[in-house]
Design an enzyme around this catalytic site. Structure first.
Site, PDB file in Angstrom:
ATOM      1  N   GLU A 233       0.826  -1.217   0.000  1.00 12.06           N
ATOM      2  CA  GLU A 233       0.000   0.000   0.000  1.00 12.06           C
ATOM      3  C   GLU A 233       0.859   1.265   0.000  1.00 12.06           C
ATOM      4  OE1 GLU A 233      -2.375   0.464   3.541  1.00 12.06           O
ATOM      5  OE2 GLU A 233      -3.609   2.035   2.655  1.00 12.06           O
ATOM      6  N   LYS A 235       1.320   5.625  -0.495  1.00 12.22           N
ATOM      7  CA  LYS A 235       0.702   6.785   0.126  1.00 12.22           C
ATOM      8  C   LYS A 235       1.415   8.044  -0.352  1.00 12.22           C
ATOM      9  CE  LYS A 235      -0.510   8.261   4.834  1.00 12.22           C
ATOM     10  NZ  LYS A 235      -0.833   7.772   6.163  1.00 12.22           N
ATOM     11  N   ASP A 333     -11.040   1.198   5.594  1.00 11.03           N
ATOM     12  CA  ASP A 333      -9.923   1.714   6.386  1.00 11.03           C
ATOM     13  C   ASP A 333     -10.208   3.136   6.852  1.00 11.03           C
ATOM     14  OD1 ASP A 333      -7.571   2.303   7.616  1.00 11.03           O
ATOM     15  OD2 ASP A 333      -6.356   2.389   5.797  1.00 11.03           O
TER      16      ASP A 333
END
Ligand code: RNT
Ligand code: ZN
Length: 426
Positions: A233, A235, A333
């Site tokens: 993931e 970001k 999330d």
């Protein structure tokens, strides 16, 4: 649950209205039943976990608010989640972070955890007939205090976190095996810098080496359904990491394509005006499967509870129009500590499902036809008419079919639980 005549009559009318557009609503509801959403454990206790190392929530994550009644033990968290599941139509999954293990009051460091610390969760999931997902926890720990974990310049610290990652992948595989449902393990690290770095390369080189070492360990059977799938993931930035994020979007997209992992798209991880809608079909050109972290950023990656926004509807549309549902693992999330935490789960999950339902009852072939023939007038006109079709009647009927409360009735159960259970947690 008693069937309501109103719900059934409203459904019959709505069904006919959609049928006039060539849409089979029964088939749409049948499909919706098969799409699991992974509920994130960390909404239940503000990303606290059960280690009790006394470390504060780190990594630039912030759960603001102090609504009473947060879960303090695995038993409380399970009880809260069970209530949420009972108010959400369909069968879903539960997503655990590594620091939610059951350590029987002992200090078990992150590199020492094993499936035995998650047996209680596995037993619980088995009882409910649900799958589990997993996450190594690379934050809220003294060895993450510098904001560098897998990309740390210190070899010993790097090794510690690599070992944690491997331990987690083994736990995830044990979960997948025990439950007969593949577990998805999501790797997110907080690594980055508050101020402009000079060396942007070194940390990324080290991260690549660490990930390679972590993923090298085989946890799946040679043939058949995998026990575990790894995802990474990226970001844009975090609080305290405003200037540099080692695991950026480009970094992990490249890593996932090259090393054949899944790729996680978190809706809060881009520029505030940028959505993931248009990224989904692009990423699917090169990857067989993805993981979604459905969240809601307000001005920044604030992880507000997911609402039925245009953005969420567009995500549902992309997944359905592109026939990507079977290739997408949908997880939530967010962490809002300012409202009832069980309600936060229920609201976000039901909204994710509503966005999928709305997409499933779109007259897609007609719209595609209009687009193909260059009739953009009809495309726009029809899309806008679709906005006000009676989706609520379909949703209510679906809830009734799945034997969960219709409309806002679920809130009564949450309020009752708040009074009977949550209020007593002092
Ligand atoms: C952080 C990432 C990550 C976390 C969870 C708790 O920005 O979104 O997925 O929210 O792992
Ligand atoms: Zn995320």
């Amino acid at each position: 649950m008693a069937k309501s005549k109103n719900v059934e009559q409203a459904y019959a009318l709505a069904r006919a209205q959609y049928a006039a557009l060539g849409v089979d609503t029964d088939a749409a509801l049948k499909k919706l039943r098969t799409v699991p959403i992974s509920l994130h454990c960390w909404q239940g206790d503000d990303v606290g976990g059960f280690e009790k190392f006394g470390t504060e929530l780190g990594g630039g994550l912030a759960a603001t608010g102090n609504y009473p009644g947060k879960a303090r033990t695995p038993a409380e968290l399970r009880s809260d989640a069970e209530l949420a599941f009972s108010l959400i139509p369909g069968k879903h999954r539960f997503n655990l972070h590594a620091f939610y293990g059951e350590f029987a009051g002992k200090k078990v460091d992150r590199n020492e955890i094993g499936p035995q610390h998650f047996q209680g969760w596995i037993d619980w999931a088995k009882k409910l007939g649900i799958g589990l997902d997993f996450n190594p926890t690379f934050f809220s720990h003294p060895k993450a205090a510098s904001n560098f974990t897998l990309s740390n310049a210190d070899k010993g610290i790097r090794k510690f976190w690599i070992d944690h990652g491997i331990a987690c992948r083994k736990i995830a595989a044990a979960m997948g095996k025990a439950l007969g449902k593949t577990c998805v393990t999501n790797v997110w690290i907080p690594d980055g810098m508050k101020d402009t770095p000079v060396d942007r390369v070194g940390p990324r080189d080290r991260l690549t080496d660490s990930l390679n070492a972590m993923f090298k360990v085989q946890v799946n059977p040679a043939k058949g359904q995998p026990y575990n799938l790894d995802s990474v993931e990226g970001k844009l930035f975090g609080i305290g990491c405003e200037s540099y994020t080692v695991g950026s979007h480009e970094y992990y997209l490249g890593y996932a394509v090259k090393h054949k992992t899944l790729f996680t798209l978190d809706t809060g991880h881009y520029h505030p005006t940028e959505t993931i809608t248009d990224k989904i079909s692009s990423v699917f050109q090169f990857l067989p499967e993805i993981l979604l972290h459905v969240s809601r950023g307000v001005r920044w990656d604030s992880d507000h509870v997911v609402v039925l926004s245009n953005e969420l509807e567009e995500i549902g549309q992309e997944l359905v129009r592109g026939d990507f549902l079977n290739r997408t693992h949908i997880g939530l999330d967010y962490f809002d500590a300012s409202i009832n935490r069980v309600a936060a789960w229920v609201i976000g999950t039901r909204n994710m499902q509503k966005s999928l339902l709305k997409a499933l009852v779109e007259p897609t072939p007609t719209l595609v036809e209009a687009e193909k023939s260059g009739d953009y007038t009809s495309r726009l006109a029809l899309l806008e008419e679709c906005r006000t079709l009676p989706l609520g009647a379909l949703w209510d009927f679906f809830c009734e079919q799945q034997e969960v409360p219709v409309g806002a009735e679920w809130l009564l159960a949450v309020k009752q639980y708040e009074q009977d259970v949550l209020a007593k947690r002092k």
